[in-house]
Design an enzyme around this catalytic site. Structure first.
Site, PDB file in Angstrom:
ATOM      1  N   GLU A 137     -11.996   2.354  -6.726  1.00  0.00           N
ATOM      2  CA  GLU A 137     -10.694   2.019  -6.138  1.00  0.00           C
ATOM      3  C   GLU A 137     -10.894   1.054  -4.977  1.00  0.00           C
ATOM      4  O   GLU A 137     -11.633   1.334  -4.040  1.00  0.00           O
ATOM      5  CB  GLU A 137     -10.001   3.298  -5.626  1.00  0.00           C
ATOM      6  CG  GLU A 137      -8.648   3.000  -5.015  1.00  0.00           C
ATOM      7  CD  GLU A 137      -8.005   4.206  -4.331  1.00  0.00           C
ATOM      8  OE1 GLU A 137      -8.452   5.354  -4.548  1.00  0.00           O
ATOM      9  OE2 GLU A 137      -7.063   3.978  -3.542  1.00  0.00           O
ATOM     10  N   GLN A 177     -12.165  30.195  16.524  1.00  0.00           N
ATOM     11  CA  GLN A 177     -12.650  30.279  17.906  1.00  0.00           C
ATOM     12  C   GLN A 177     -11.568  30.846  18.825  1.00  0.00           C
ATOM     13  O   GLN A 177     -11.838  31.699  19.669  1.00  0.00           O
ATOM     14  CB  GLN A 177     -13.084  28.887  18.378  1.00  0.00           C
ATOM     15  CG  GLN A 177     -14.262  28.332  17.568  1.00  0.00           C
ATOM     16  CD  GLN A 177     -14.624  26.894  17.933  1.00  0.00           C
ATOM     17  OE1 GLN A 177     -13.986  26.262  18.777  1.00  0.00           O
ATOM     18  NE2 GLN A 177     -15.650  26.369  17.295  1.00  0.00           N
ATOM     19  N   GLU A 179     -10.590  24.211   3.439  1.00  0.00           N
ATOM     20  CA  GLU A 179      -9.586  23.312   2.830  1.00  0.00           C
ATOM     21  C   GLU A 179     -10.237  22.095   2.166  1.00  0.00           C
ATOM     22  O   GLU A 179      -9.594  21.405   1.390  1.00  0.00           O
ATOM     23  CB  GLU A 179      -8.546  22.878   3.872  1.00  0.00           C
ATOM     24  CG  GLU A 179      -9.064  22.038   5.032  1.00  0.00           C
ATOM     25  CD  GLU A 179      -9.494  22.854   6.249  1.00  0.00           C
ATOM     26  OE1 GLU A 179      -9.907  24.030   6.063  1.00  0.00           O
ATOM     27  OE2 GLU A 179      -9.439  22.331   7.374  1.00  0.00           O
ATOM     28  N   THR A 224       5.454  -7.935  -8.781  1.00  0.00           N
ATOM     29  CA  THR A 224       4.345  -7.617  -9.683  1.00  0.00           C
ATOM     30  C   THR A 224       3.769  -8.901 -10.285  1.00  0.00           C
ATOM     31  O   THR A 224       2.553  -9.074 -10.372  1.00  0.00           O
ATOM     32  CB  THR A 224       4.832  -6.666 -10.801  1.00  0.00           C
ATOM     33  OG1 THR A 224       5.266  -5.465 -10.172  1.00  0.00           O
ATOM     34  CG2 THR A 224       3.748  -6.351 -11.802  1.00  0.00           C
ATOM     35  N   GLN A 225       4.664  -9.797 -10.655  1.00  0.00           N
ATOM     36  CA  GLN A 225       4.182 -11.072 -11.202  1.00  0.00           C
ATOM     37  C   GLN A 225       3.310 -11.785 -10.172  1.00  0.00           C
ATOM     38  O   GLN A 225       2.273 -12.362 -10.493  1.00  0.00           O
ATOM     39  CB  GLN A 225       5.371 -11.970 -11.568  1.00  0.00           C
ATOM     40  CG  GLN A 225       6.204 -11.417 -12.710  1.00  0.00           C
ATOM     41  CD  GLN A 225       7.424 -12.289 -13.000  1.00  0.00           C
ATOM     42  OE1 GLN A 225       7.436 -13.472 -12.726  1.00  0.00           O
ATOM     43  NE2 GLN A 225       8.461 -11.691 -13.559  1.00  0.00           N
ATOM     44  N   SER A 231       0.845  -1.188   0.000  1.00  0.00           N
ATOM     45  CA  SER A 231       0.000   0.000   0.000  1.00  0.00           C
ATOM     46  C   SER A 231       0.884   1.241   0.000  1.00  0.00           C
ATOM     47  O   SER A 231       2.103   1.160   0.139  1.00  0.00           O
ATOM     48  CB  SER A 231      -0.901  -0.018   1.231  1.00  0.00           C
ATOM     49  OG  SER A 231      -0.115   0.144   2.375  1.00  0.00           O
ATOM     50  N   GLY A 232       0.249   2.369  -0.171  1.00  0.00           N
ATOM     51  CA  GLY A 232       0.983   3.629  -0.092  1.00  0.00           C
ATOM     52  C   GLY A 232       1.812   3.949  -1.324  1.00  0.00           C
ATOM     53  O   GLY A 232       2.750   4.735  -1.254  1.00  0.00           O
ATOM     54  N   HIS A 269     -14.303  24.651   7.169  1.00  0.00           N
ATOM     55  CA  HIS A 269     -13.017  24.098   6.726  1.00  0.00           C
ATOM     56  C   HIS A 269     -12.922  24.287   5.214  1.00  0.00           C
ATOM     57  O   HIS A 269     -13.178  23.351   4.457  1.00  0.00           O
ATOM     58  CB  HIS A 269     -12.927  22.613   7.068  1.00  0.00           C
ATOM     59  CG  HIS A 269     -12.781  22.358   8.532  1.00  0.00           C
ATOM     60  ND1 HIS A 269     -11.576  22.452   9.185  1.00  0.00           N
ATOM     61  CD2 HIS A 269     -13.700  22.043   9.467  1.00  0.00           C
ATOM     62  CE1 HIS A 269     -11.755  22.190  10.471  1.00  0.00           C
ATOM     63  NE2 HIS A 269     -13.030  21.940  10.675  1.00  0.00           N
ATOM     64  N   CYS A 297     -11.683  27.037  11.778  1.00  0.00           N
ATOM     65  CA  CYS A 297     -12.542  26.398  12.777  1.00  0.00           C
ATOM     66  C   CYS A 297     -12.061  26.705  14.200  1.00  0.00           C
ATOM     67  O   CYS A 297     -12.329  27.790  14.708  1.00  0.00           O
ATOM     68  CB  CYS A 297     -12.633  24.904  12.492  1.00  0.00           C
ATOM     69  SG  CYS A 297     -14.115  24.173  13.192  1.00  0.00           S
ATOM     70  N   LYS A 357      13.067  -4.888  -9.978  1.00  0.00           N
ATOM     71  CA  LYS A 357      12.565  -6.265  -9.921  1.00  0.00           C
ATOM     72  C   LYS A 357      11.075  -6.342 -10.286  1.00  0.00           C
ATOM     73  O   LYS A 357      10.252  -5.597  -9.750  1.00  0.00           O
ATOM     74  CB  LYS A 357      12.769  -6.836  -8.506  1.00  0.00           C
ATOM     75  CG  LYS A 357      14.220  -6.887  -8.058  1.00  0.00           C
ATOM     76  CD  LYS A 357      15.112  -7.574  -9.057  1.00  0.00           C
ATOM     77  CE  LYS A 357      15.391  -9.024  -8.757  1.00  0.00           C
ATOM     78  NZ  LYS A 357      16.247  -9.653  -9.785  1.00  0.00           N
ATOM     79  N   THR A 358      10.733  -7.269 -11.161  1.00  0.00           N
ATOM     80  CA  THR A 358       9.333  -7.431 -11.573  1.00  0.00           C
ATOM     81  C   THR A 358       8.618  -8.555 -10.802  1.00  0.00           C
ATOM     82  O   THR A 358       7.414  -8.713 -10.910  1.00  0.00           O
ATOM     83  CB  THR A 358       9.218  -7.759 -13.080  1.00  0.00           C
ATOM     84  OG1 THR A 358       9.906  -8.985 -13.313  1.00  0.00           O
ATOM     85  CG2 THR A 358       9.794  -6.660 -13.949  1.00  0.00           C
TER      86      THR A 358
HETATM   87  N1  GLN Z   1     -13.233  21.871  18.844  1.00  0.00           N
HETATM   88  C1  GLN Z   1     -13.953  22.860  18.109  1.00  0.00           C
HETATM   89  C2  GLN Z   1     -15.434  22.519  18.010  1.00  0.00           C
HETATM   90  O1  GLN Z   1     -15.798  21.402  18.197  1.00  0.00           O
HETATM   91  C3  GLN Z   1     -13.365  23.059  16.739  1.00  0.00           C
HETATM   92  C4  GLN Z   1     -13.467  21.870  15.861  1.00  0.00           C
HETATM   93  C5  GLN Z   1     -12.616  21.959  14.645  1.00  0.00           C
HETATM   94  O2  GLN Z   1     -11.650  22.727  14.608  1.00  0.00           O
HETATM   95  N2  GLN Z   1     -12.897  21.167  13.654  1.00  0.00           N
HETATM   96  O3  GLN Z   1     -16.243  23.370  17.724  1.00  0.00           O
END
Ligand code: GLN
Length: 572
Positions: free
Chosen positions: A139, A390, A551, A190-191, A13-14, A549, A386, A186-187
């Site tokens: 996957e 706070q 992200e 994979t084989q 894996s990885g 979030h 998040c 080395k193969t």
């Molecule tokens: N601990 C905080 C909350 O529950 C922030 C959570 C977080 O950063 N995802 O609200």
């Protein structure tokens, strides 16, 4: 009926099975097709919500509130698509459904058995996740030969019989080691992986060969003979500097064309990789460089696990950097270090920007607050995600509004000034220890105030327009109405994903605003409660916090507006 592409991993894996899957998807998209991807996780957990991030990597959150393995994040980052939680299938979900159904008497007295009931349930889930797409990548987690894989391989074989071999193609992603004492690729492993796969009746149509170096002709031939497939279906995928190069490299081997030919299909349009190539070039040779400190908590577990548990933040900085032709050098700093010696917070002066990421519990909290304070006073760009929002609010309440004991009830349940607190409706559920139901999970709308920095960023990146479409989509499904909440006529709305329990306490908003903290956006529940979503500080080059979030909504070529703004501010 969609076409299916199964991706299984051999040897170990990885080695980048998720990235390979996402890259195949990206290629098909570029050839004009509608693509989605499914991740099969052969563990018994129902989802990744209860997995330790330092062990398993970060928990990915979907629009519809799923807590999922991070491979779904990889798919979204490559495909620029919102992928729902049903695209993650775990052994736990499959067995739970079958057993629940048995308890409800739905099998009408039949003996419920592994075959056919488990593979049937797996197939049902795959089909559900497939609708309205041209291609569905599946996957299979783990490595061929794992006991846990067997039910899924069985189900896929059965799916093949149902849809016909011409509608389903198998990929084996394998690894070719080069032992240092012989310096020869080395193969053999994979084989062996090919043989193991054949025990499930599966013969790969394509073999992707991951290795340190590109595969040479003799080795391609060797695999060709062993696997009995044309050597042009043995594709080399050597190590690279950024994973976003992989679709480009696979296309150099004409993977798109070969794959479409396998299905008896043609390109719908000629692929245009120019923008993607430019972004990759920006990642590899950025014009400018910035240094960012991520003040977090997982430091003591070791560098590798740490970087993985903040993977999406990492990626978001990379995407924003690629769009701005800026390289982002990330340093992970343990916030506890600032608590042990208050002087060390001065170390932050060496950075162009500071991020306080999401987190739970009390460990390292005071250190993070010190970092937020340092960023505010020294006017260093600050991004609070998040918990990072706070803690910035707590810092502001303590040091600007004069509430010395301001805190979150997560850490100090008896504080006199709970500027961050759980909402009353949630308290009751929490007291019964029903933690599962108390999180705000998945996408929530946020109404943005005019003339704020935050609104400007969503406008500048085109995300405001994009989110308007997505909100319309979500509203079609009544079960998602609460995600949008109450809207106001003519106001601008955006959508970000959440995973948290605590909120800015409405009782303190007036005081915070009086001291010039701006709440740039809020979500309104159906009971009219307003939950604060963004903060910003006028006069500061960039001090923005978000309860969400962002992200989880950053993609190469479509960066998160907030990260984009942050990286831009750091570059100034
Ligand atoms: N601990 C905080 C909350 O529950 C922030 C959570 C977080 O950063 N995802 O609200």
């Amino acid at each position: 009926m969609p076409k299916f592409i199964v991706v299984a991993g051999g040897v170990m894996s990885g080695v980048g099975k998720g990235v390979t899957t996402a890259s195949i998807g990206k290629i098909l998209q570029e050839h004009g097709y509608k693509v989605t991807a499914i991740k099969i996780d052969p563990y018994l957990n129902y989802d990744a919500g209860t997995l330790r991030p330092t062990e398993h990597g970060e928990v990915w959150v979907t629009d519809d509130g799923g807590e999922i393995d991070q491979d779904l994040g990889t798919y979204e980052r490559f495909l620029n698509e919102d992928i729902p939680k049903r695209n993650n299938i775990t052994t736990g979900q499959v067995y739970k459904t079958v057993i629940d159904r048995e308890r409800q008497g739905e099998y009408l007295g039949q003996t419920v058995q592994f075959i056919p009931h488990i593979p049937d349930e797996i197939k049902k889930r795959i089909k559900k996740a497939s609708d309205s797409h041209d291609f569905v990548l599946i996957e299979v987690g783990g490595t061929i030969g794992d006991y846990e894989n067997i039910p899924f391989l069985f189900a896929l074989k059965s799916l093949e019989r149902e849809v016909g071999k011409q509608s389903l193609s198998y990929f084996l992603v394998t690894y070719l080691p080069i032992p240092s004492h012989i310096e020869e690729m080395k193969t053999k492993p994979t084989q062996q992986a090919i043989r193991l796969l054949s025990e499930s009746g599966i013969f790969p149509d394509f073999i992707i060969c991951r290795a340190k170096k590109a595969l040479d002709i003799p080795r391609k031939k060797k695999i060709e003979t062993y696997a009995n497939i044309a050597s042009e279906h043995v594709i080399s995928e050597p190590d690279i500097d950024t994973v976003y190069q992989i679709p480009l490299d696979l296309e150099k081997e004409k993977l798109g064309e070969k794959l479409l030919r396998e299905f008896g299909m043609k390109s719908r349009r000629s692929p245009d990789w120019s923008n993607w190539e430019k972004l990759v070039q920006n990642i590899l040779n950025p014009k400018k460089k910035i240094r960012v400190a991520i003040v977090g908590k997982y430091i003591e577990i070791g560098d590798y696990a740490l970087a993985d548990s903040y993977l999406s933040i990492n990626q978001s900085l990379l995407h924003a950097g690629a769009s701005l032709n800026t390289g982002v050098e990330i340093t992970w700093l343990d916030s506890k270090m600032f608590e042990d010696s208050k002087k060390s917070v001065n170390e932050l002066k060496d950075y162009d920007g500071i991020i306080v990421p999401g987190g739970f519990g009390s460990s390292g909290v005071e250190g993070k607050i010190l970092a937020a304070s340092y960023a505010r006073v020294k006017k260093i760009p600050y991004l609070g995600l998040c918990y990072g929002l706070q803690l910035a609010v707590i810092e502001f309440a303590r040091n600007v509004c004069g509430l010395g004991d301001a805190h979150t009830t997560e850490v100090a349940p008896k504080t006199k000034n709970p500027v961050i607190d759980v909402q009353p409706a949630q308290k009751e559920i929490l007291e019964k220890s029903m933690y599962g139901g108390t999180m705000r999970l998945g996408a929530y709308a946020s109404i943005l105030k005019e003339k704020t920095q935050v609104l400007k960023l969503y406008e500048e990146t085109g995300r405001l327009r994009e989110d308007a479409v997505r909100i319309q989509e979500l509203m079609k499904d009544k079960s998602h109405a609460f995600r949008i909440g109450l809207l106001e006529k003519g106001k601008k709305v955006v959508l970000e994903r959440h995973r948290h329990r605590y909120e800015v306490n409405p009782k303190y908003i007036e005081l915070l605003e009086k001291n010039r903290l701006v709440f740039s956006g809020y979500y309104t529940r159906f009971d009219k409660t307003k939950l604060m979503e963004y903060i910003e500080l006028p006069g500061h080059p960039f001090l923005i916090g978000t309860q969400a979030h962002p992200e989880f909504k950053s993609r190469l070529g479509n960066p998160s507006p907030i990260f984009y703004g942050f990286v831009k501010a750091c570059g100034k």
